[in-house]
Design an enzyme around this catalytic site. Structure first.
Site, PDB file in Angstrom:
ATOM      1  N   GLU A 105       0.844  -1.210   0.000  1.00 46.31           N
ATOM      2  CA  GLU A 105       0.000   0.000   0.000  1.00 46.31           C
ATOM      3  C   GLU A 105       0.871   1.249   0.000  1.00 46.31           C
ATOM      4  OE1 GLU A 105      -2.757   1.193  -0.512  1.00 46.31           O
ATOM      5  OE2 GLU A 105      -4.421   0.141   0.412  1.00 46.31           O
ATOM      6  N   ASP A 106       0.369   2.313  -0.586  1.00 47.06           N
ATOM      7  CA  ASP A 106       1.090   3.584  -0.523  1.00 47.06           C
ATOM      8  C   ASP A 106       0.894   4.256   0.825  1.00 47.06           C
ATOM      9  OD1 ASP A 106      -1.571   3.798  -1.285  1.00 47.06           O
ATOM     10  OD2 ASP A 106      -1.290   5.686  -2.333  1.00 47.06           O
ATOM     11  N   ASP A 109      -4.272   5.308   6.229  1.00 50.50           N
ATOM     12  CA  ASP A 109      -4.835   6.527   6.794  1.00 50.50           C
ATOM     13  C   ASP A 109      -5.780   6.111   7.933  1.00 50.50           C
ATOM     14  OD1 ASP A 109      -5.862   9.081   7.057  1.00 50.50           O
ATOM     15  OD2 ASP A 109      -6.113   9.427   4.940  1.00 50.50           O
ATOM     16  N   PHE A 158      -2.095  17.000   3.986  1.00 47.51           N
ATOM     17  CA  PHE A 158      -2.621  16.549   2.694  1.00 47.51           C
ATOM     18  C   PHE A 158      -1.457  16.304   1.740  1.00 47.51           C
ATOM     19  CE2 PHE A 158      -4.991  15.569  -0.718  1.00 47.51           C
ATOM     20  CZ  PHE A 158      -6.348  15.856  -0.623  1.00 47.51           C
ATOM     21  N   ARG A 171       0.068  12.214  -9.154  1.00 43.51           N
ATOM     22  CA  ARG A 171       0.629  10.897  -8.848  1.00 43.51           C
ATOM     23  C   ARG A 171       2.054  10.754  -9.378  1.00 43.51           C
ATOM     24  NH1 ARG A 171      -3.633   7.574  -7.103  1.00 43.51           N
ATOM     25  NH2 ARG A 171      -5.653   7.873  -8.114  1.00 43.51           N
TER      26      ARG A 171
HETATM   27  C1  PRP Z   1      -5.720   5.308  -0.630  1.00 38.05           C
HETATM   28  C2  PRP Z   1      -4.627   4.299  -0.301  1.00 38.05           C
HETATM   29  C3  PRP Z   1      -5.349   3.263   0.487  1.00 38.05           C
HETATM   30  C4  PRP Z   1      -6.430   4.046   1.164  1.00 38.05           C
HETATM   31  C5  PRP Z   1      -6.026   4.305   2.565  1.00 38.05           C
HETATM   32  O1  PRP Z   1      -6.387   4.896  -1.778  1.00 38.05           O
HETATM   33  O2  PRP Z   1      -4.034   3.770  -1.453  1.00 38.05           O
HETATM   34  O3  PRP Z   1      -5.879   2.249  -0.336  1.00 38.05           O
HETATM   35  O4  PRP Z   1      -6.580   5.290   0.497  1.00 38.05           O
HETATM   36  O5  PRP Z   1      -7.018   5.012   3.247  1.00 38.05           O
HETATM   37  P1  PRP Z   1      -7.709   4.451   4.541  1.00 38.05           P
HETATM   38  O6  PRP Z   1      -6.613   3.919   5.437  1.00 38.05           O
HETATM   39  O7  PRP Z   1      -8.376   5.683   5.132  1.00 38.05           O
HETATM   40  O8  PRP Z   1      -8.693   3.413   4.161  1.00 38.05           O
HETATM   41  P2  PRP Z   1      -7.465   5.806  -2.543  1.00 38.05           P
HETATM   42  O9  PRP Z   1      -8.844   5.408  -2.092  1.00 38.05           O
HETATM   43  O10 PRP Z   1      -7.095   7.247  -2.386  1.00 38.05           O
HETATM   44  O11 PRP Z   1      -7.323   5.318  -4.045  1.00 38.05           O
HETATM   45  P3  PRP Z   1      -6.044   5.433  -5.029  1.00 38.05           P
HETATM   46  O12 PRP Z   1      -4.990   4.489  -4.479  1.00 38.05           O
HETATM   47  O13 PRP Z   1      -6.551   4.990  -6.348  1.00 38.05           O
HETATM   48  O14 PRP Z   1      -5.567   6.868  -5.017  1.00 38.05           O
END
Ligand code: PRP
Length: 186
Positions: A105-106, A109, A158, A171
């Site tokens: 995961e990136d 949150d 942010f 990105r």
């Molecule tokens: C981001 C990230 C995780 C998630 C984390 O994805 O890659 O999957 O949010 O957030 P959380 O811990 O609050 O659940 P996003 O929904 O932004 O999609 P993306 O990777 O396509 O940008």
């Protein structure tokens, strides 16, 4: 949302430079290679944000490995807040039963996406499942989940770049930076 033609102009502080990220990815790759020595690994990347991290990390792991890709979206939330309701847009393309899975995961949150994904993937009977996240934002956590490999703990700002977007833009920045309020308040 209005972004500048030069995306760098929308970024205030650079939180993690290209060099800092590169060094950390090498370090994570070494740890993972040592921890899984003698085994084979399946890396599961959660699109789209983890794409650059996955591409860099997999090349720092010296093990036989397979990759698979999932894409999920949270719905019912807003552009900046996830709701905990996760929809699978793209599922794994191969079975993972009896395989050692590392979820890449990136950012973690609230933890809601990861919490859902771990439970979902456990249902597919992997031998083990662990998590590697480049960024951890603990201040925002709503559900406690173990993260086995963390690149950086970051403050509740942010952030964009190195896979992270705002409105699908930014990105491709090679660093992680804090988005200026003007870029998301307009
Ligand atoms: C981001 C990230 C995780 C998630 C984390 O994805 O890659 O999957 O949010 O957030 P959380 O811990 O609050 O659940 P996003 O929904 O932004 O999609 P993306 O990777 O396509 O940008």
């Amino acid at each position: 949302m209005k972004h500048s033609q030069d995306l760098n102009e929308d970024v205030g502080e650079i939180l993690l430079s290209e060099d800092q990220i590169r060094i950390k990815v090498v370090e994570l790759g070494k740890r993972i290679s040592a921890d899984y020595a003698g085994r084979e690994l399946t890396l599961v990347s959660v699109l789209k944000g983890s794409l650059p991290f996955m591409a860099d990390l997999m090349r720092q792991i010296d093990l036989p490995l397979r990759i698979d890709l999932m894409e999920v979206s949270s719905y019912g939330g807003t552009a900046t807040e996830s709701s905990g309701l996760v929809r699978i847009l793209k599922d794994l393309s191969a079975p993972i039963d009896d395989r050692d899975v590392l979820l890449v995961e990136d950012i973690i949150d609230t933890g809601l996406t990861l919490n859902y994904l771990i439970r979902y993937l456990r249902g597919k009977n992997p031998r083990s499942i662990k998590v590697c996240a480049l960024l951890d934002k603990p201040a925002r956590r709503l559900v406690e989940i173990p993260i086995d490999y963390v690149g950086f703990e970051i403050p509740d700002a942010f952030v964009v770049g190195y896979g992270l977007d705002f409105g699908e833009v930014y990105r491709n920045l090679r660093f992680v930076g804090v988005l200026r309020p003007e870029a998301y308040e307009s």
